[in-house]
Design an enzyme around this catalytic site. Structure first.
Site, mmCIF file in Angstrom:
data_model
loop_
_atom_site.group_PDB
_atom_site.id
_atom_site.type_symbol
_atom_site.label_atom_id
_atom_site.label_comp_id
_atom_site.label_asym_id
_atom_site.label_seq_id
_atom_site.Cartn_x
_atom_site.Cartn_y
_atom_site.Cartn_z
ATOM 1 N N HIS A 53 0.583 -1.396 0.169
ATOM 2 C CA HIS A 53 0.127 0.115 0.002
ATOM 3 C C HIS A 53 0.941 1.229 0.155
ATOM 4 O O HIS A 53 1.780 1.350 0.789
ATOM 5 C CB HIS A 53 -0.850 0.015 1.428
ATOM 6 C CG HIS A 53 -1.567 1.193 1.632
ATOM 7 N ND1 HIS A 53 -1.442 1.864 2.995
ATOM 8 C CD2 HIS A 53 -2.602 2.060 0.784
ATOM 9 C CE1 HIS A 53 -2.300 3.087 2.639
ATOM 10 N NE2 HIS A 53 -2.934 2.978 1.512
ATOM 11 N N HIS A 128 2.361 11.289 -1.216
ATOM 12 C CA HIS A 128 1.502 10.634 -0.293
ATOM 13 C C HIS A 128 1.624 11.660 0.961
ATOM 14 O O HIS A 128 2.286 11.661 1.862
ATOM 15 C CB HIS A 128 1.894 9.330 0.416
ATOM 16 C CG HIS A 128 0.779 8.751 1.370
ATOM 17 N ND1 HIS A 128 1.026 8.039 2.692
ATOM 18 C CD2 HIS A 128 -0.779 8.831 1.344
ATOM 19 C CE1 HIS A 128 -0.062 7.733 2.978
ATOM 20 N NE2 HIS A 128 -1.149 8.189 2.448
#
Length: 338
Positions: A53, A128
């Site tokens: 992830h 991110h």
């Protein structure tokens, strides 16, 4: 001057950890090529495949601007240097580089991409919360591994884009083409794509692209072929129930499928545990339960396909997922005997 015993102890433990990790990693670098002959003709959508992830987040740049994936309030707060240090603790979801993840057996990569504000040109970066490495550098690292391991297949899932217009996408797609060339697998029926098929065609890369321009390129698979339902919870029991429910629904669609075995912090989670970060707050204590769920799964049309995790090296995640494929062999044994 001799370093303090405590610091030296940490260094020794780290060296021992890497020595063990390298032993484990070595045995997973060619796991697809080493699968029994019976599994080579199984659709890849029916095999159990480990993924990560936010795969690229092992390094994020505290000195760069906050990403366009963040709210305006966060961008304002991030002018304070301490805020970016805290963001880093919650943005990093992996410790291993692409190369290290590949050697550990990871074959699916969850990729989020952005242009960088104020930068001239169409360069794309992983993102991110904070910016990561250039996408081009990551693609080259993956391709180097594939050159050395010609029977391994990877899934690259470009599923979030930020601050990118069509010109940025054309630039990125050309980068993908330049990095992998003939290794790219053109869109096919999901059920037709087996390891045997990939090896015969000398393909090693399936790219899923969640943006309309995928239609213009035969080697870009639509994002709809890689659904990845998201539980969006901090509660491990709710997560496991969600994973069960979404598995029950997957067989009707004829796609690959991602089981996101991850917990997502809420704003109040971060506020309560600012300094501890994602790994120490949510991942460490819940990974054993999540791994137990993985061990109880079975691959196949009605079962798991791709399973993703944060910090894939903290438990024997990849090996546990890969081992599920043995259950498919057990399924074939009565048929072989009759």
């Amino acid at each position: 001057m001799k370093p303090p015993a405590g610091r030296e102890g940490v260094r020794r433990r780290r060296r021992r950890w890497w020595a063990v990790a390298e032993t484990v990693v070595e045995s997973k670098a060619d796991w697809m090529g080493s699968l029994p002959a019976a599994l080579r003709s199984y659709p890849l959508s029916n095999l159990a495949i480990p993924g990560s992830h936010d795969s690229f987040s092992y390094w994020v740049d505290e000195k760069s601007p906050v990403g366009p994936d963040q709210a305006t309030a966060i961008k304002r707060l991030a002018r304070i240097s301490l805020v970016k240090k805290i963001m880093k603790k919650w943005s990093v979801t992996q410790n291993l580089t692409f190369k290290e993840q590949l050697e550990a057996g990871i074959r699916y990569f969850d990729l989020r991409v952005s242009s960088k504000p104020g930068e001239i040109g169409q360069e794309a970066y992983f993102i991110h919360g904070l910016f990561g490495i250039k996408v081009w550098d990551g693609l080259k690292e993956i391709n180097t591994f594939l050159e050395q391991h010609p029977k391994e297949v990877v899934f690259l899932d470009f599923n979030h884009f930020y601050a990118m217009d069509d010109s940025h996408h054309y630039f990125l797609i050309n980068r993908i083409c330049s990095a992998f060339g003939s290794k790219l697998c053109s869109v096919e029926c999901v059920e037709h794509v087996t390891l045997q098929y990939m090896w015969e065609k000398k393909h090693q890369v399936l790219v899923f692209y969640h943006y309309p321009l995928y239609e213009e390129y035969p080697f870009l698979w639509p994002g709809s072929k890689m659904p990845a339902p998201w539980a969006n919870t901090t509660n491990v029991h709710k997560l496991l129930q969600f994973l069960e429910t979404t598995l029950e629904e997957r067989s009707r669609y004829g796609t690959f499928h991602v089981s996101q075995a991850i917990l997502t912090p809420r704003v109040k989670t971060i506020a309560r545990h600012l300094i501890r970060g994602l790994k120490n707050t949510l991942v460490h204590r819940n990974l054993p339960l999540i791994l137990n769920w993985v061990k109880a799964q079975k691959p196949g049309v009605m079962g798991v396909n791709i399973i993703t995790s944060d910090f894939v090296e903290l438990v024997d995640f990849a090996a546990t997922v890969i081992a599920l494929n043995d259950l498919l062999l057990e399924e074939d044994e009565p048929a072989a005997e009759s």
